[in-house]
Design a protein around this motif. Structure first.
Motif, mmCIF file in Angstrom:
data_model
loop_
_atom_site.group_PDB
_atom_site.id
_atom_site.type_symbol
_atom_site.label_atom_id
_atom_site.label_comp_id
_atom_site.label_asym_id
_atom_site.label_seq_id
_atom_site.Cartn_x
_atom_site.Cartn_y
_atom_site.Cartn_z
ATOM 1 N N TRP A 174 0.857 -1.036 0.027
ATOM 2 C CA TRP A 174 -0.133 -0.119 -0.094
ATOM 3 C C TRP A 174 0.863 1.251 0.000
ATOM 4 O O TRP A 174 1.673 1.242 0.715
ATOM 5 C CB TRP A 174 -0.989 0.107 1.151
ATOM 6 C CG TRP A 174 -1.738 1.204 1.081
ATOM 7 C CD1 TRP A 174 -2.970 1.245 0.708
ATOM 8 C CD2 TRP A 174 -1.651 2.497 1.675
ATOM 9 N NE1 TRP A 174 -3.665 2.395 0.635
ATOM 10 C CE2 TRP A 174 -2.812 3.001 1.487
ATOM 11 C CE3 TRP A 174 -0.709 3.295 2.428
ATOM 12 C CZ2 TRP A 174 -3.084 4.590 1.715
ATOM 13 C CZ3 TRP A 174 -0.898 4.289 2.803
ATOM 14 C CH2 TRP A 174 -2.118 5.097 2.409
ATOM 15 N N VAL A 175 0.528 2.200 -0.739
ATOM 16 C CA VAL A 175 1.235 3.534 -0.836
ATOM 17 C C VAL A 175 0.476 4.441 -0.656
ATOM 18 O O VAL A 175 -0.545 4.671 -1.531
ATOM 19 C CB VAL A 175 2.011 3.457 -2.543
ATOM 20 C CG1 VAL A 175 2.936 4.875 -2.671
ATOM 21 C CG2 VAL A 175 2.855 2.073 -2.829
ATOM 22 N N SER A 176 1.094 5.476 -0.003
ATOM 23 C CA SER A 176 0.101 6.558 0.319
ATOM 24 C C SER A 176 0.308 7.435 -0.857
ATOM 25 O O SER A 176 0.946 7.536 -1.582
ATOM 26 C CB SER A 176 0.996 7.456 1.318
ATOM 27 O OG SER A 176 0.450 8.734 1.404
ATOM 28 N N PRO A 177 -0.863 7.968 -1.270
ATOM 29 C CA PRO A 177 -1.296 8.667 -2.587
ATOM 30 C C PRO A 177 -0.333 9.870 -2.565
ATOM 31 O O PRO A 177 0.166 10.206 -3.852
ATOM 32 C CB PRO A 177 -2.703 9.378 -2.252
ATOM 33 C CG PRO A 177 -3.443 8.375 -1.270
ATOM 34 C CD PRO A 177 -2.395 8.101 -0.299
ATOM 35 N N LYS A 178 0.246 10.408 -1.544
ATOM 36 C CA LYS A 178 1.291 11.554 -1.834
ATOM 37 C C LYS A 178 2.537 10.873 -2.604
ATOM 38 O O LYS A 178 3.245 11.983 -3.411
ATOM 39 C CB LYS A 178 1.737 12.195 -0.577
ATOM 40 C CG LYS A 178 2.561 11.440 0.314
ATOM 41 C CD LYS A 178 2.908 12.025 1.657
ATOM 42 C CE LYS A 178 3.524 11.351 2.780
ATOM 43 N NZ LYS A 178 3.824 12.079 4.013
ATOM 44 N N TYR A 179 3.005 9.829 -2.276
ATOM 45 C CA TYR A 179 3.955 9.090 -2.896
ATOM 46 C C TYR A 179 3.745 8.856 -4.493
ATOM 47 O O TYR A 179 4.511 9.141 -5.690
ATOM 48 C CB TYR A 179 4.359 8.118 -2.500
ATOM 49 C CG TYR A 179 5.232 8.571 -1.234
ATOM 50 C CD1 TYR A 179 6.403 8.995 -0.761
ATOM 51 C CD2 TYR A 179 4.547 7.974 -0.024
ATOM 52 C CE1 TYR A 179 6.855 9.311 0.291
ATOM 53 C CE2 TYR A 179 5.157 8.726 1.180
ATOM 54 C CZ TYR A 179 6.311 9.157 1.289
ATOM 55 O OH TYR A 179 6.996 9.555 2.647
ATOM 56 N N LEU A 180 2.372 8.465 -4.610
ATOM 57 C CA LEU A 180 1.827 8.246 -6.356
ATOM 58 C C LEU A 180 1.985 9.388 -6.994
ATOM 59 O O LEU A 180 2.435 9.717 -8.224
ATOM 60 C CB LEU A 180 0.766 7.647 -6.107
ATOM 61 C CG LEU A 180 0.533 6.214 -5.774
ATOM 62 C CD1 LEU A 180 -0.867 5.805 -5.272
ATOM 63 C CD2 LEU A 180 1.204 5.285 -6.851
ATOM 64 N N GLU A 181 1.577 10.807 -6.312
ATOM 65 C CA GLU A 181 1.708 11.931 -6.950
ATOM 66 C C GLU A 181 2.910 12.433 -7.390
ATOM 67 O O GLU A 181 3.153 12.950 -8.580
ATOM 68 C CB GLU A 181 0.903 12.889 -6.158
ATOM 69 C CG GLU A 181 0.559 14.457 -6.535
ATOM 70 C CD GLU A 181 -0.060 14.271 -8.011
ATOM 71 O OE1 GLU A 181 0.146 14.998 -8.962
ATOM 72 O OE2 GLU A 181 -0.990 13.435 -8.231
ATOM 73 N N LEU A 182 3.965 12.366 -6.431
ATOM 74 C CA LEU A 182 5.286 12.485 -6.475
ATOM 75 C C LEU A 182 5.929 11.579 -7.656
ATOM 76 O O LEU A 182 6.528 12.441 -8.496
ATOM 77 C CB LEU A 182 6.062 12.340 -5.375
ATOM 78 C CG LEU A 182 6.216 13.412 -4.137
ATOM 79 C CD1 LEU A 182 6.553 12.798 -3.080
ATOM 80 C CD2 LEU A 182 6.531 14.645 -4.619
ATOM 81 N N ALA A 183 5.678 10.537 -7.621
ATOM 82 C CA ALA A 183 6.106 9.541 -9.090
ATOM 83 C C ALA A 183 5.478 9.896 -10.093
ATOM 84 O O ALA A 183 6.287 10.054 -11.231
ATOM 85 C CB ALA A 183 5.736 8.309 -8.636
ATOM 86 N N ARG A 184 4.481 10.305 -10.230
ATOM 87 C CA ARG A 184 3.746 10.857 -11.595
ATOM 88 C C ARG A 184 4.198 12.134 -11.812
ATOM 89 O O ARG A 184 4.499 12.119 -13.229
ATOM 90 C CB ARG A 184 2.265 11.086 -11.260
ATOM 91 C CG ARG A 184 1.343 9.823 -11.437
ATOM 92 C CD ARG A 184 -0.127 10.405 -11.488
ATOM 93 N NE ARG A 184 -0.851 9.320 -11.022
ATOM 94 C CZ ARG A 184 -1.435 9.002 -9.754
ATOM 95 N NH1 ARG A 184 -1.468 9.963 -8.914
ATOM 96 N NH2 ARG A 184 -2.178 7.933 -9.219
#
Length: 164
Positions: free
Chosen positions: A139-149
């Motif tokens: 499970w990945v926090s949405p903030k890291y998904l946004e940073l990766a995007r």
């Protein structure tokens, strides 16, 4: 036991293992069993660390469930399948992809895997027992998904190296 119930039991166990791994990591490994887990938070030249004992513990539990599970006839056999499946994914994602313990995968352009790597790096910013964040695996926090995007939209030369 039907195939659907068996598959459902293994899948539910796999899902539960993500919560269990987070809980154990945060409250047990960074708590009373820090003396084992500490080896994972310090750099060392060894290919094996004390922290690897946790893999043996869960592997032993899974093996016991397989052995006593009547070749799939008992529900706990499928719990063992779920635990073993999570362990295999954990090894591949955490040890191979993130920490590079087997060096056959260097970088990924996949947003999810990059976010996972960022979250794990955040966890390892603290070498001590206290003050860590991001204790989960899949499970990945949405903030890291946004940073990766955002990073994946930068030109190739501008993306910072996320490998450890």
């Amino acid at each position: 036991m039907t195939a659907l119930v068996a598959f459902g039991t293994a899948l539910a166990t796999f899902g539960f293992m993500e919560f269990w791994a987070w809980f154990m990591h945060k409250y047990v490994q960074h708590g009373p069993l820090w003396f084992l887990h500490r080896s994972h938070h310090v750099r060392h030249p060894h290919s094996v660390e004390r922290n690897d004992l946790f893999f043996l513990i869960y592997g032993g539990i899974s093996a016991a469930l397989f052995i006593t599970g009547d070749n799939g006839g008992r529900w706990w056999f499928w719990v063992g399948v779920g635990i073993a499946s999570y362990g295999a994914v954990y090894f591949f994602v955490h040890d191979v992809l993130i920490h590079g313990r087997l060096r056959f995968w260097k970088k990924s352009k996949n947003t999810y895997l990059r976010a996972l790597n960022m979250a794990h790096k955040t966890h390892h910013k603290t070498a001590g027992r206290d003050g860590s964040a991001e204790f989960g695996l899949l499970w990945v926090s949405p903030k890291y998904l946004e940073l990766a995007r955002k990073q994946s939209k930068k030109p190739a030369g501008k993306i910072r190296n996320l490998e450890q």
